[in-house]
Design a protein around this motif. Structure first.
Motif, PDB file in Angstrom:
ATOM      1  N   THR A 119       5.515   6.325 -17.785  1.00  0.00           N
ATOM      2  CA  THR A 119       5.471   7.131 -16.566  1.00  0.00           C
ATOM      3  C   THR A 119       5.882   6.294 -15.359  1.00  0.00           C
ATOM      4  O   THR A 119       6.745   6.696 -14.569  1.00  0.00           O
ATOM      5  N   ALA A 120       5.271   5.129 -15.202  1.00  0.00           N
ATOM      6  CA  ALA A 120       5.595   4.263 -14.063  1.00  0.00           C
ATOM      7  C   ALA A 120       7.034   3.766 -14.142  1.00  0.00           C
ATOM      8  O   ALA A 120       7.733   3.704 -13.129  1.00  0.00           O
ATOM      9  N   PRO A 146       6.135   9.217 -21.377  1.00  0.00           N
ATOM     10  CA  PRO A 146       4.918   9.856 -20.883  1.00  0.00           C
ATOM     11  C   PRO A 146       4.220  10.576 -22.037  1.00  0.00           C
ATOM     12  O   PRO A 146       4.874  11.091 -22.937  1.00  0.00           O
ATOM     13  N   GLU A 147       2.875  10.596 -22.000  1.00  0.00           N
ATOM     14  CA  GLU A 147       2.112  11.159 -23.119  1.00  0.00           C
ATOM     15  C   GLU A 147       1.355  12.433 -22.776  1.00  0.00           C
ATOM     16  O   GLU A 147       0.582  12.919 -23.607  1.00  0.00           O
ATOM     17  N   ALA A 149       1.393  16.280 -20.198  1.00  0.00           N
ATOM     18  CA  ALA A 149       2.117  17.156 -19.276  1.00  0.00           C
ATOM     19  C   ALA A 149       1.922  16.679 -17.839  1.00  0.00           C
ATOM     20  O   ALA A 149       2.847  16.743 -17.030  1.00  0.00           O
ATOM     21  N   ARG A 150       0.766  16.160 -17.542  1.00  0.00           N
ATOM     22  CA  ARG A 150       0.496  15.650 -16.196  1.00  0.00           C
ATOM     23  C   ARG A 150       1.412  14.477 -15.868  1.00  0.00           C
ATOM     24  O   ARG A 150       1.946  14.386 -14.763  1.00  0.00           O
ATOM     25  N   GLN A 151       1.594  13.564 -16.812  1.00  0.00           N
ATOM     26  CA  GLN A 151       2.483  12.433 -16.579  1.00  0.00           C
ATOM     27  C   GLN A 151       3.923  12.906 -16.423  1.00  0.00           C
ATOM     28  O   GLN A 151       4.643  12.437 -15.537  1.00  0.00           O
ATOM     29  N   SER A 152       4.351  13.833 -17.254  1.00  0.00           N
ATOM     30  CA  SER A 152       5.715  14.363 -17.147  1.00  0.00           C
ATOM     31  C   SER A 152       5.928  15.048 -15.803  1.00  0.00           C
ATOM     32  O   SER A 152       6.963  14.866 -15.159  1.00  0.00           O
ATOM     33  N   GLY A 153       4.944  15.808 -15.348  1.00  0.00           N
ATOM     34  CA  GLY A 153       5.026  16.464 -14.055  1.00  0.00           C
ATOM     35  C   GLY A 153       5.076  15.480 -12.897  1.00  0.00           C
ATOM     36  O   GLY A 153       5.766  15.687 -11.905  1.00  0.00           O
ATOM     37  N   TRP A 154       4.340  14.391 -13.041  1.00  0.00           N
ATOM     38  CA  TRP A 154       4.327  13.327 -12.038  1.00  0.00           C
ATOM     39  C   TRP A 154       5.731  12.753 -11.866  1.00  0.00           C
ATOM     40  O   TRP A 154       6.188  12.533 -10.744  1.00  0.00           O
TER      41      TRP A 154
END
Length: 158
Positions: A119-120, A146-147, A149-154
């Motif tokens: 993600t980062a 990313p693991e 949906a929140r990380q993908s959205g970020w």
């Protein structure tokens, strides 16, 4: 060496490596040797302090005693989650981008080196000019992703 290279856009002076938490899956002295061999100038830690203490006591001690082989930057994110606030995270990514422009060699890590690290890394690549799709492709090729949906959205929102 247990570090995985992240391909950066052309013209970036520095280098980025991805990895699990130092000292978690390998002896601490092996991590220090790898860090020196890779020429690390900065470790960007994506795990909260209590997680470090639990999973890698030697790393926690080195942070506390200021005996790391290079500079340390904290950019904590919850496991399978994201940072607590976007502005601080954006400032941390900006700091990484500036450091890379100056030729720094960074190590990005979370506990396993996959979700938060991916993600980062994708957000950093977007800051360096890549599209979301291109950033995610580079991150996947480096062995992270990313693991949640929140990380993908970020990443999308970054």
């Amino acid at each position: 060496m247990s570090f995985r290279p992240l391909a950066l856009p052309p013209g970036i002076a520095g280098r980025v490596w991805l990895s699990p938490m130092p000292g978690r899956l390998q002896p601490w002295d092996r991590f220090v040797a790898d860090a020196r061999a890779a020429g690390l100038t900065r470790i960007v830690c994506l795990t909260p302090r209590e997680e470090i203490t639990e999973l890698s006591p030697d790393y926690a001690t080195a942070i506390e005693n200021h005996t790391l082989p290079c500079q340390w930057q904290a950019l904590p994110m919850r496991n399978y989650g994201v940072a607590q606030e976007l502005q601080g995270f954006k400032a941390g990514v900006e700091e990484m981008a500036v450091a890379l422009g100056g030729g720094d060699v960074l190590l990005l890590h979370c506990a396993a080196g996959i979700g938060r690290t991916g993600t980062a890394a994708a957000c950093l690549l977007k800051r360096l000019g890549l599209s979301t799709d291109a950033a995610l492709q580079q991150v996947r090729e480096a062995g992270s992703n990313p693991e949640s949906a929140r990380q993908s959205g970020w990443i999308e929102a970054f």
